[in-house]
Design an enzyme around this catalytic site. Sequence first.
Site, PDB file in Angstrom:
ATOM      1  N   THR A 183       0.816  -1.216   0.000  1.00 59.70           N
ATOM      2  CA  THR A 183       0.000   0.000   0.000  1.00 59.70           C
ATOM      3  C   THR A 183       0.848   1.264   0.000  1.00 59.70           C
ATOM      4  O   THR A 183       1.968   1.279   0.497  1.00 59.70           O
ATOM      5  CB  THR A 183      -0.980   0.023   1.195  1.00 59.70           C
ATOM      6  OG1 THR A 183      -1.779   1.208   1.118  1.00 59.70           O
ATOM      7  CG2 THR A 183      -0.251   0.018   2.527  1.00 59.70           C
ATOM      8  N   ARG A 184       0.262   2.329  -0.591  1.00 64.68           N
ATOM      9  CA  ARG A 184       0.878   3.653  -0.570  1.00 64.68           C
ATOM     10  C   ARG A 184      -0.144   4.682  -0.111  1.00 64.68           C
ATOM     11  O   ARG A 184       0.000   5.865  -0.343  1.00 64.68           O
ATOM     12  CB  ARG A 184       1.420   4.033  -1.958  1.00 64.68           C
ATOM     13  CG  ARG A 184       0.529   3.696  -3.129  1.00 64.68           C
ATOM     14  CD  ARG A 184       1.052   4.268  -4.416  1.00 64.68           C
ATOM     15  NE  ARG A 184       0.442   5.557  -4.674  1.00 64.68           N
ATOM     16  CZ  ARG A 184      -0.668   5.740  -5.373  1.00 64.68           C
ATOM     17  NH1 ARG A 184      -1.293   4.718  -5.939  1.00 64.68           N
ATOM     18  NH2 ARG A 184      -1.160   6.938  -5.544  1.00 64.68           N
TER      19      ARG A 184
ATOM     20  N   HIS B   9      -8.278   2.492   5.372  1.00 64.47           N
ATOM     21  CA  HIS B   9      -9.585   2.744   5.954  1.00 64.47           C
ATOM     22  C   HIS B   9     -10.244   1.419   6.318  1.00 64.47           C
ATOM     23  O   HIS B   9      -9.649   0.360   6.167  1.00 64.47           O
ATOM     24  CB  HIS B   9     -10.423   3.586   4.992  1.00 64.47           C
ATOM     25  CG  HIS B   9      -9.773   4.907   4.673  1.00 64.47           C
ATOM     26  ND1 HIS B   9      -9.429   5.810   5.654  1.00 64.47           N
ATOM     27  CD2 HIS B   9      -9.351   5.448   3.503  1.00 64.47           C
ATOM     28  CE1 HIS B   9      -8.853   6.869   5.093  1.00 64.47           C
ATOM     29  NE2 HIS B   9      -8.787   6.664   3.800  1.00 64.47           N
TER      30      HIS B   9
ATOM     31  N   HIS C 125     -10.225  -1.511   3.853  1.00 66.23           N
ATOM     32  CA  HIS C 125      -8.922  -2.172   3.704  1.00 66.23           C
ATOM     33  C   HIS C 125      -8.678  -3.118   4.874  1.00 66.23           C
ATOM     34  O   HIS C 125      -8.156  -4.218   4.715  1.00 66.23           O
ATOM     35  CB  HIS C 125      -7.793  -1.147   3.630  1.00 66.23           C
ATOM     36  CG  HIS C 125      -7.980  -0.119   2.561  1.00 66.23           C
ATOM     37  ND1 HIS C 125      -8.411   1.162   2.835  1.00 66.23           N
ATOM     38  CD2 HIS C 125      -7.821  -0.190   1.228  1.00 66.23           C
ATOM     39  CE1 HIS C 125      -8.500   1.832   1.709  1.00 66.23           C
ATOM     40  NE2 HIS C 125      -8.148   1.039   0.713  1.00 66.23           N
TER      41      HIS C 125
ATOM     42  N   ARG D 184      -7.921  -3.427  -7.675  1.00 67.98           N
ATOM     43  CA  ARG D 184      -8.231  -2.731  -8.913  1.00 67.98           C
ATOM     44  C   ARG D 184      -7.139  -1.681  -9.139  1.00 67.98           C
ATOM     45  O   ARG D 184      -6.748  -0.985  -8.205  1.00 67.98           O
ATOM     46  CB  ARG D 184      -9.587  -2.046  -8.692  1.00 67.98           C
ATOM     47  CG  ARG D 184     -10.297  -1.658  -9.927  1.00 67.98           C
ATOM     48  CD  ARG D 184     -11.651  -1.055  -9.559  1.00 67.98           C
ATOM     49  NE  ARG D 184     -12.297  -0.584 -10.767  1.00 67.98           N
ATOM     50  CZ  ARG D 184     -11.983   0.558 -11.359  1.00 67.98           C
ATOM     51  NH1 ARG D 184     -11.070   1.350 -10.831  1.00 67.98           N
ATOM     52  NH2 ARG D 184     -12.587   0.912 -12.479  1.00 67.98           N
TER      53      ARG D 184
END
Length: 600
Positions: free
Chosen positions: A218-219, A223, A226, A313
């Site tokens: 992740t970058r 929330h 996730h 996605r």
Amino acid sequence: MRRGPGGLGRAQGVVALLATAEKTTLITPYGGTLVDLMVPEGERAELRAYANTLPSVRISERAVCDLELLATGAFSPLDRFMGQADHQSVLDTMRLTNGYLFPMPIPLPVDEDTAAQFKIGQDVALRSPANELLAIMNVEEMYEWDLEEVAQKAFGTLDLRHPIVAEMHNWGKYNLSGPMRVLQLPTHYDFKSLRFTPRQTRAMLEGFGHHNVIAFQTRNPLHRVHEELTKRATQEKDGVLLLHPVVGMTKPGDVDHFTRVRTYKALAQRYYDPDRILLSLLPLAMRMGGPREALWHAIIRRNHGANHLIVGRDHAGPGNDSNGKPFYGPYDAQQMVEQYEEELGVTAVPFQMLVYLPDEDRYEEVTKVAKETKTASISGTQVREQYLQNGKQLPEWFTRPEVAEILAETYPPRYRQGVCVWFTGLHNAGKSTTAGVLTTLLQEFGRNVTLLDGDVVRTHFSEGLGFSKEDRDDHVRRIGFVASEIVRHGGIVVAAAASPYRATRNEVRNTIGQENYIEVYVDTPLEICEQRDTKGLYARARRGEIVGFTGIDDPYEAPQHPEITIETLSHTPEDNARMVLNMLIEQGFVRTEAPGLRDN
Ligand code: ADP
Ligand code: ADP
């Protein structure tokens, strides 16, 4: 499953104990063994002395990230910046010449002058931008590379909106390659307790006792969806989550890693089962290369011990091209990892879009929700514009309160952000007078203000500067620098300086940032300024006693697009100051309904 702040996972801190463990339940590194380019401790002092006798190359921040991952085996089986044959093979086939998959070119570009200094076979010292000695490279190859070919083959585009393609235009034209002896990994002072090499990560993962490791790349801040998604994936595979955020280089404009890591820590500590999560920071320099990048991420995660990678996605997507179209299809990355999952041993765990069902207070995969069911979601843009900018707390169903608070600290509402109001105009136009009134009014509304009056500043940090073009530019840039620091720290700056040159004013605007900059053009005709002549300077300039006087024998370049223009013949200083104040109120920089002011 809310737990006390009991550490970031049970296994953290047992590295030493497990580092020597031979048996592994984890997937092996890609290629069989982890590459290790580190010079043994005992030999470093001598080699360091030798390195100091060698010519140096200062490598980019990106190359420093690559070097760290090469040195620690995160890119295994790749063990060096790519030579020409591997570079070409990767572009054409996504494989190294030894047949292993490797979709991303890893070059060490240098400019022509640097390349010209070196001979094949020579040792050179590689240093960080801060001149930290990192490694000795034996230069085996120096070859020219073709920007269009790399951009087209690796990233599928020449469009400058692609951040890596844009950046490549500043890279040197030659690539260096050769075996490296790494003397020191780049030093990181931040979040030291969360940084682990692939070897350390593996040792800690072993401690959890699960074969299945699900990596989450992740970058972005995480929330509730996730959180839900990573927990579901971990449960489904009965494994452990490797929460593996990128802290090297991400997409320009992303939330900075300091803020993000604070949110990850809060989540890992409070909301995950400590027996099922390892939070570790990855100093990767992303390329935003979509499908190729996703496959590369899978290789990197395998080397850290993961056999599953959550791929969502538009994984590693660079946004839209100059025609407003996405660079890659939304599921290209997922398909790419799926295509090679057998060969790579890393399964793509598809990121199912989850939505919140307010009536049931739970999350569900969007594909499983009936059309008429009420759902809720908040987009990234809405987070910024509707919530953070207005100082409105993000709802708990959307994000954990700890995350909301950290984001609110980094992105305060406008009324707590800094802003620079920059007055420009001729000598005696009325800049100082109006700026003084505005300064007082702003304080009435509870804002902290610094007045940077050009005349006054000239006795402080611009003492000794005269009125040549160069000196004036320096003067304006110094005011701009101080202003940008004040704005960065949330203060209001009111600057009043003739600042006659357009280009320099624009430079200042860019230093401070367009969003937090208001240019006020004090548009008083020269004749009026001359009549006012408070210090008799115009008269002296007309007599030729002062040369290079703005408006007389030196140009004043009027702003073409000032945020506001004020006129001092029919409007008093107070009228004008209130006009500027109203603009600040409209834009949200000043709050009128603050507690205690309502009765005024
Ligand atoms: P600058 O900072 O642009 O050199 P100053 O504010 O120091 O200009 O000087 C402007 C002079 O013009 C002051 O003496 C001020 O009293 C006078 N003045 C007259 N009308 C106005 C007005 N409407 N706004 C600002 N200044 C005015
Ligand atoms: P600047 O950005 O040029 O410093 P300011 O309005 O802040 O603009 O300060 C300029 C002041 O310097 C003028 O008000 C004037 O008193 C003084 N000055 C002296 N010589 C010159 C000159 N050649 N051109 C402009 N201003 C001058």
